[in-house]
Design an enzyme around this catalytic site. Structure first.
Site, mmCIF file in Angstrom:
data_model
loop_
_atom_site.group_PDB
_atom_site.id
_atom_site.type_symbol
_atom_site.label_atom_id
_atom_site.label_comp_id
_atom_site.label_asym_id
_atom_site.label_seq_id
_atom_site.Cartn_x
_atom_site.Cartn_y
_atom_site.Cartn_z
ATOM 1 N N HIS A 168 -17.975 13.453 1.877
ATOM 2 C CA HIS A 168 -18.770 12.676 0.992
ATOM 3 C C HIS A 168 -17.822 11.279 0.810
ATOM 4 C CE1 HIS A 168 -16.792 13.014 -3.170
ATOM 5 N NE2 HIS A 168 -16.328 14.225 -2.819
ATOM 6 N N ASP A 180 -10.579 12.886 -3.043
ATOM 7 C CA ASP A 180 -11.952 13.286 -3.355
ATOM 8 C C ASP A 180 -13.077 12.104 -3.116
ATOM 9 O OD1 ASP A 180 -14.229 14.904 -4.066
ATOM 10 O OD2 ASP A 180 -13.826 14.512 -6.466
ATOM 11 N N GLU A 214 -22.460 13.023 -3.476
ATOM 12 C CA GLU A 214 -22.129 14.441 -3.814
ATOM 13 C C GLU A 214 -21.467 14.236 -5.379
ATOM 14 O OE1 GLU A 214 -19.093 17.709 -4.188
ATOM 15 O OE2 GLU A 214 -18.790 15.543 -4.766
ATOM 16 N N GLU A 215 -20.996 13.162 -5.802
ATOM 17 C CA GLU A 215 -20.502 12.900 -6.973
ATOM 18 C C GLU A 215 -21.747 13.118 -8.063
ATOM 19 O OE1 GLU A 215 -17.792 13.850 -8.061
ATOM 20 O OE2 GLU A 215 -16.387 13.334 -6.458
ATOM 21 N N HIS A 306 -10.180 12.958 -9.926
ATOM 22 C CA HIS A 306 -11.200 11.974 -10.712
ATOM 23 C C HIS A 306 -10.225 11.159 -11.678
ATOM 24 C CE1 HIS A 306 -15.140 14.408 -10.088
ATOM 25 N NE2 HIS A 306 -14.472 14.091 -9.024
#
Length: 759
Positions: A168, A180, A214-215, A306
């Site tokens: 993603h 990420d 995705e998040e 994150h």
């Protein structure tokens, strides 16, 4: 937002190992009396060093030269350009336009340079849909026009089946999202580039899915004819292989193809248990598409997950190379496999798999593991029963002593667990939680030494007051048998439950039992000789080495999670519990040394001194939990939302309104480290629960209110969306089966959360 509190204190990594002082009377036993403790200590430290060396070897091992060569340097270029766009939240121009355009630009370049053995097709999908999921307490997720970039690499003559690889490109706010998950998209671009330039045609197609939501909690959708799914959520260092249930052929594919295997069924079962509050889009394909797959979940350096520190420069080029080599090799293997077209025929059955220090992976069917486990347990029971099947008076005596040692060992474990948890609770109550978050050695010095000292103390007292008239050799023998009995029971129970992780218990039964049988003559000698200690440690080498290796993996996964586990879970008690469990496991076959040696006072005093000194330092606050060290940041996470609230009665009239900064500390410490720097943020502004409103009238983006019951509300000027929000009930209709249909009309921003609690 992420707020970082830093300390000038810097600590070097250290560890504390429990040592049993060895000693006995006469001859070689007398010499061993002073050598036992150093030997045990050197043994455990040597094993730990071997784990670290194997880890470094895993990082630096060069890839195999055969097959198409993947360029990590080119992948890094993709990564740098993608993260240079900045945060890519769903619905933002950065995500929906800039990131998509960059991906398309690179894909079209790759298409122009591809060989005639392949054909590439590109599809931009903007699906709309909804699904319900039980993640984080459960909710329904609706999405409209999210972006997928789908690339299909076909053989020139086409293919009926395909394997899918997924990443993603979106991120959470305030982070470049390098690990990420931009780096996985960069790796996938380079794999597409490498495969497309190969003159060797594939048997099956490969689909590369770059998903853009995705998040937003796994908003992933694709409609294609594919048989298998490979997913990577990247971080700096090695990943553990995670798979959906069954499909043992996928493990075999990974074992055969992966250049740098790093996989464990233990990590899989921990992740699937829900203990770790995280999930990946692998779940969507598994649960909603019934598609088998491989999920590569990267576990190291979760401190920057994150946060603004998740930048491309923190990802090593060697790590990109290693991940690319693995995924390329596995994709190529599966895309040329006959089993892919008939995957349904091979899906049944589980598999036991684990890597040996990152060098290679052992894998075998779970049913074979079950047979091995029960046979191992049966042999141990037979060995123990031979000591009991004696003439009646002697049998009763032996049985009584065995069960007494068994009960005393369990009692020592319970006492140790309670005592260490009390220390952890005290540290939490006085406001010194997470003192080990930046300085992990503090947790070992505090809770590890306390656990080891408690175990030694209980058995030392038992030896002094309960076993006065028994020989050291007999006591050492009976406590070895008690530990063997505990592990045999654990092996049988865990196997019966159906957990593949039972192979660990097999190691802790088979190797100690084999060692005992090989050196039974030394066991019968008085005291602990140097020869006995050396042979004993050699026999225990494999289970101890693997357990230290596994403990490193567990702490790598769980320690960063404690910095975002919410305000309700005392992290010190969780970590202390883990340390006690590993201390009990590692000490299980060293308890008998307490009875074999003459005295353990020196070891006990040393451990107690280290514990007391560490506790005093922790209570003084010298170990600041967080760090903004440029090379290795470990920030404190604080979530701020500028909020405007309007409360209405049942007739729609506004009865209350306010606005402010809603503050949530992601860890147990809350805002205690922030108040000295921002006095306005203090406990006088704790939020008050609006009992009549959903979630206490607070705008939770996700239903995680049960994890964050302590939060703060600092009044601030009102903020409103650029366009007014419109929301009204259009109709209320009674349906069959005593249900009610409510129809609403809403005009809302790009991202919204709607929480409905029917009255």
């Amino acid at each position: 937002h992420s707020a970082t509190a830093a300390s000038r204190l810097r600590g070097r990594k250290a560890t504390a190992a429990r040592a049993a002082r060895s000693g006995a009377g006469g001859g070689r036993a007398a010499a061993a009396r002073g050598a036992g403790a150093p030997l045990v200590l050197l043994y455990l430290l040597g094993l730990r060093a071997l784990v670290q060396v194997s880890h470094r070897q895993l990082l630096s091992r060069p890839p195999a030269a055969s097959g198409p060569r993947l360029s990590a340097a080119r992948a890094r270029g993709y990564l740098d350009n993608l993260t240079a766009i900045g945060p890519r939240t769903v619905g933002s121009p950065e995500n929906e336009v800039l990131a998509v355009n960059y991906l398309l630009e690179q894909i079209r370049r790759i298409e122009r340079e591809s060989t005639d053995a392949h054909k590439i097709s590109v599809d931009i999908q903007r699906p709309t849909g909804s699904f319900s999921i039980d993640f984080l307490g459960g909710f329904t997720s609706y999405y409209a026009n999210i972006t997928n970039v789908v690339v299909k690499l076909d053989p020139r003559n086409g293919a009926k089946h395909a394997v899918l690889s997924n990443c993603h490109f979106d991120s959470v706010p305030n982070t470049p999202g390098a690990s990420d998950d931009a780096v996985s998209c960069a790796v996938m671009l380079e794999i597409l580039n490498t495969l497309s330039k190969s003159s060797e045609s594939l048997q099956h197609a490969v689909i590369f899915l770059f998903n853009g939501a995705e998040e937003n909690i796994l908003q992933v959708r694709i409609c294609q004819n594919y048989k298998l799914y490979i997913k990577a959520d990247f971080c700096e260092l090695p990943a553990h292989l995670l798979l959906g249930p069954e499909n043992p052929w996928l493990v075999q594919a990974y074992v055969v193809a992966a250049k740098h295997p790093f996989a464990s069924v233990v990590a899989q079962e921990i992740f699937q248990s829900g203990i770790i509050p995280a999930d990946t889009d692998f779940r969507i394909y598994r649960d909603f598409g019934n598609v088998p797959g491989i999920d590569l979940a990267f576990i190291e350096n979760g401190y920057i997950y994150h946060t603004k520190y998740d930048t491309s420069d923190r990802i090593l080029t060697d790590s990109i190379q290693r991940a690319g080599d693995n995924i390329l090799a596995v994709l190529k293997y599966l895309a040329t496999s006959e089993k892919l077209a008939k995957s349904f025929e091979y899906r049944h059955g589980n598999v036991v798999f684990f890597d040996i220090l990152g060098l290679f992976v052992l894998a075998y069917p779970a049913r074979v593991g079950t047979i091995m486990n029960y046979i191992t347990a049966a042999i141990a029971v037979f060995y123990l029963s031979k000591k009991v099947l004696q003439p009646k008076p002697r049998a009763v005596h032996n049985l009584k002593k065995l069960f007494t040692a068994f009960g005393l060992t369990l009692t020592s474990w319970v006492c140790t667990l309670v005592a260490v948890l009390m220390v952890a609770a005290f540290v939490s109550i006085i406001g010194r939680a997470l003192s080990w978050y930046t300085h992990f050695y503090v947790s070992v010095s505090l809770y590890g030494t306390a656990a080891a000292a408690n175990l030694i103390l209980v058995h030392m007292l038992a030896k002094k007051f309960f076993y006065k008239n028994m020989t050291e050799q007999y006591l050492g023998d009976v406590f070895f048998d008690a530990s063997l009995m505990i592990w045999s029971i654990a092996l049988a129970v865990i196997t019966q439950i159906g957990l593949c992780s039972a192979f660990i218990c097999t190691l802790w039964v088979a190797f100690p039992l084999f060692t005992k049988l090989m050196i039974h003559k030394e066991f019968s000698q008085k005291g602990a000789t140097i020869k006995f200690i050396v042979l004993y440690m050699l026999g225990m080498f494999v289970p101890y080495l693997y357990m230290l290796y596994l403990s490193w993996t567990v702490f790598e996964m769980f320690t960063p999670v404690m910095g975002r586990s919410g305000s309700e879970i005392p992290p010190d008690m969780v970590l202390a519990g883990f340390i006690v469990i590993f201390t009990m496991i590692l000490s299980s076959y060293f308890i008998n040394f307490i009875y074999l040696v003459k005295s353990t006072k020196t070891t006990l005093v040393t451990l107690t001194t280290v514990f007391v000194v560490t506790l005093i330092l922790v209570c003084s606050g010298i170990f600041f939990p967080y760090s903004s060290d440029a090379a290795n940041p470990k920030p404190k996470r604080v979530f701020l939302q500028h909020t405007s609230r309007r409360f209405h009665d049942l007739d729609g009239n506004v009865i209350k309104s306010d606005s402010g900064i809603w503050i949530n500390g992601f860890d147990y410490n809350g805002i205690s480290h922030i108040t000295p720097h921002v006095p306005e943020i203090n406990d006088t502004i704790r939020t008050v629960c609006e009992e009549q409103a959903p979630f206490c009238g607070l705008p939770w983006i996700l239903p995680v209110h049960f994890m964050f019951r302590k939060n703060w509300y600092l009044h601030a000027p009102e903020i409103l969306p650029r366009n007014p929000i419109q929301f009204k009930l259009l109709s209320k209709e009674l349906m069959p089966w005593n249900s009610v249909r409510l129809s609403f009309e809403a005009l809302v921003p790009v991202l919204q959360v709607l929480v409905l609690f029917p009255r």
